[in-house]
Design a protein around this motif. Structure first.
Motif, PDB file in Angstrom:
ATOM      1  N   SER A   1      -1.328   5.107  -2.410  1.00 35.68           N
ATOM      2  CA  SER A   1      -0.990   4.033  -1.258  1.00 35.68           C
ATOM      3  C   SER A   1       0.233   2.856  -1.740  1.00 35.68           C
ATOM      4  O   SER A   1       0.320   2.844  -3.068  1.00 35.68           O
ATOM      5  N   VAL A   2       0.817   2.424  -0.771  1.00 40.26           N
ATOM      6  CA  VAL A   2       1.864   1.617  -0.936  1.00 40.26           C
ATOM      7  C   VAL A   2       1.345   0.391  -0.900  1.00 40.26           C
ATOM      8  O   VAL A   2       1.055  -0.513   0.096  1.00 40.26           O
TER       9      VAL A   2
ATOM     10  N   SER B   1       8.097   1.898   3.112  1.00 41.72           N
ATOM     11  CA  SER B   1       7.898   0.722   4.180  1.00 41.72           C
ATOM     12  C   SER B   1       6.849   1.074   5.245  1.00 41.72           C
ATOM     13  O   SER B   1       6.097   0.309   5.630  1.00 41.72           O
ATOM     14  N   LYS B   2       7.069   2.407   5.822  1.00 41.89           N
ATOM     15  CA  LYS B   2       6.040   2.721   6.779  1.00 41.89           C
ATOM     16  C   LYS B   2       4.537   2.628   6.074  1.00 41.89           C
ATOM     17  O   LYS B   2       3.596   2.417   6.825  1.00 41.89           O
ATOM     18  N   TYR B   3       4.529   3.162   4.864  1.00 43.53           N
ATOM     19  CA  TYR B   3       3.101   3.325   4.414  1.00 43.53           C
ATOM     20  C   TYR B   3       2.404   1.954   3.887  1.00 43.53           C
ATOM     21  O   TYR B   3       1.305   1.641   3.541  1.00 43.53           O
ATOM     22  N   LEU B   4       3.494   1.021   3.524  1.00 38.53           N
ATOM     23  CA  LEU B   4       3.085  -0.290   3.371  1.00 38.53           C
ATOM     24  C   LEU B   4       2.306  -0.909   4.447  1.00 38.53           C
ATOM     25  O   LEU B   4       1.404  -1.725   4.212  1.00 38.53           O
ATOM     26  N   ASN B   5       2.768  -0.516   5.609  1.00 37.76           N
ATOM     27  CA  ASN B   5       2.319  -1.087   6.862  1.00 37.76           C
ATOM     28  C   ASN B   5       0.758  -0.332   6.911  1.00 37.76           C
ATOM     29  O   ASN B   5      -0.203  -0.994   7.382  1.00 37.76           O
TER      30      ASN B   5
ATOM     31  N   ALA C   1      -1.378  -2.534   4.850  1.00 34.35           N
ATOM     32  CA  ALA C   1      -1.691  -3.812   5.414  1.00 34.35           C
ATOM     33  C   ALA C   1      -2.672  -3.587   6.586  1.00 34.35           C
ATOM     34  O   ALA C   1      -3.622  -4.523   6.763  1.00 34.35           O
ATOM     35  N   ARG C   2      -2.664  -2.446   7.153  1.00 30.93           N
ATOM     36  CA  ARG C   2      -3.535  -2.310   8.190  1.00 30.93           C
ATOM     37  C   ARG C   2      -4.943  -1.669   7.902  1.00 30.93           C
ATOM     38  O   ARG C   2      -5.882  -1.296   8.466  1.00 30.93           O
TER      39      ARG C   2
END
Length: 262
Positions: free
Chosen positions: A180-181, A219-223, A226-227
């Motif tokens: 996970s990022v 960046s996509k997996y940071l989102n 966050a979700r």
């Protein structure tokens, strides 16, 4: 909260201290202490100055014998109970960060007077303390020299063994893993990913020659993180370890969905 930094061995046994290397070591130790005091007062992990002035470290004395410097923790703009609380947390955190960063303690959560400091925060503060701990060992250049940091929560000793620990890096080889990022700075190309098998986040830097898809996918997996979707992504990376085998950081060369692996 009184904190003592005690130099022993070498010229310190004659109540002297080589100014440049000695003060570099003091500066490194105070940097670690200020990371702890900043967190105690704000619940924020801060990697560099400026630190909060709500809780500060002040030099109040130097004692004869082995070279000894005495500091006091000064709390401002808070009542007596709050001041005692943050001082107790900072004292315990200073010792944990010192021991964690020198291989003398693990990364478990820390309980101080019934209040729990999460292991993830301790890991982040330990990472922030690395430069300070390297500087703290500057004066220790022979086996008979030691520096002890002592406060109400105990004492931690630095010597040539702990210097070797903070300065040595072991190439752990290249591998892949689903992660996970947890954090990403697009400008500096660094951040943190969560390793399930270690139950903690690990710092990373993206290599300058990484695959073009790496930063967008991180960046996509940071989102996704966050979700709180629990989504993971595969990374190809090189692992850099401490001499005891604990992961210090990783260098990422690729990041991709499993479906894109082909």
């Amino acid at each position: 909260m009184v904190m003592k930094i005690i130099f022993s061995g070498g010229e310190a046994d004659n109540n002297r201290l080589e100014a440049y290397d000695g003060l570099k070591s003091v500066d490194g130790l105070i940097r670690v202490a200020r990371i702890a005091t900043h967190y105690a007062a704000t619940n924020e992990v801060r990697f560099r100055a400026p630190y909060t002035d709500v809780l500060s470290m002040q030099l109040i004395a130097s004692h004869p014998g082995s070279f000894e410097m005495v500091f006091d923790n000064i709390a401002q703009a808070m009542d007596s109970n709050s001041a005692q609380r943050v001082k107790a947390i900072s004292a315990a955190l200073i010792q944990r960060l010192m021991r964690r960063g020198t291989g003398q303690a693990d990364g478990d959560s820390l309980v101080v007077d019934g209040e729990t400091i999460p292991s993830g925060d301790i890991d982040a503060m330990a990472e922030a303390s690395e430069a300070g701990l390297k500087a703290a060992h500057r004066w220790i250049d022979t086996a008979n020299k030691k520096i002890t940091l002592s406060n109400s929560r105990g004492a931690t000793e630095l010597d040539t063994s702990t210097r070797e620990y903070v300065e040595t890096e072991v190439d752990g080889g290249e591998t892949t893993k689903d992660v996970s990022v947890a954090a990403l700075n697009v400008n500096s190309r660094n951040g943190r990913v969560y390793f399930n098998d270690e139950n903690r986040t690990v710092p990373f830097v993206v290599h300058r020659d990484a695959e073009a898809r790496t930063m967008p996918n991180l960046s996509k997996y940071l989102n996704e993180y966050a979700r709180k979707t629990g989504a993971q992504v595969n990374i190809r990376y090189r692992q850099i370890d401490h001499i005891d085998g604990r992961t210090k950081r990783i260098v990422i060369y690729d990041c991709y969905d499993v479906a894109d692996a082909a």
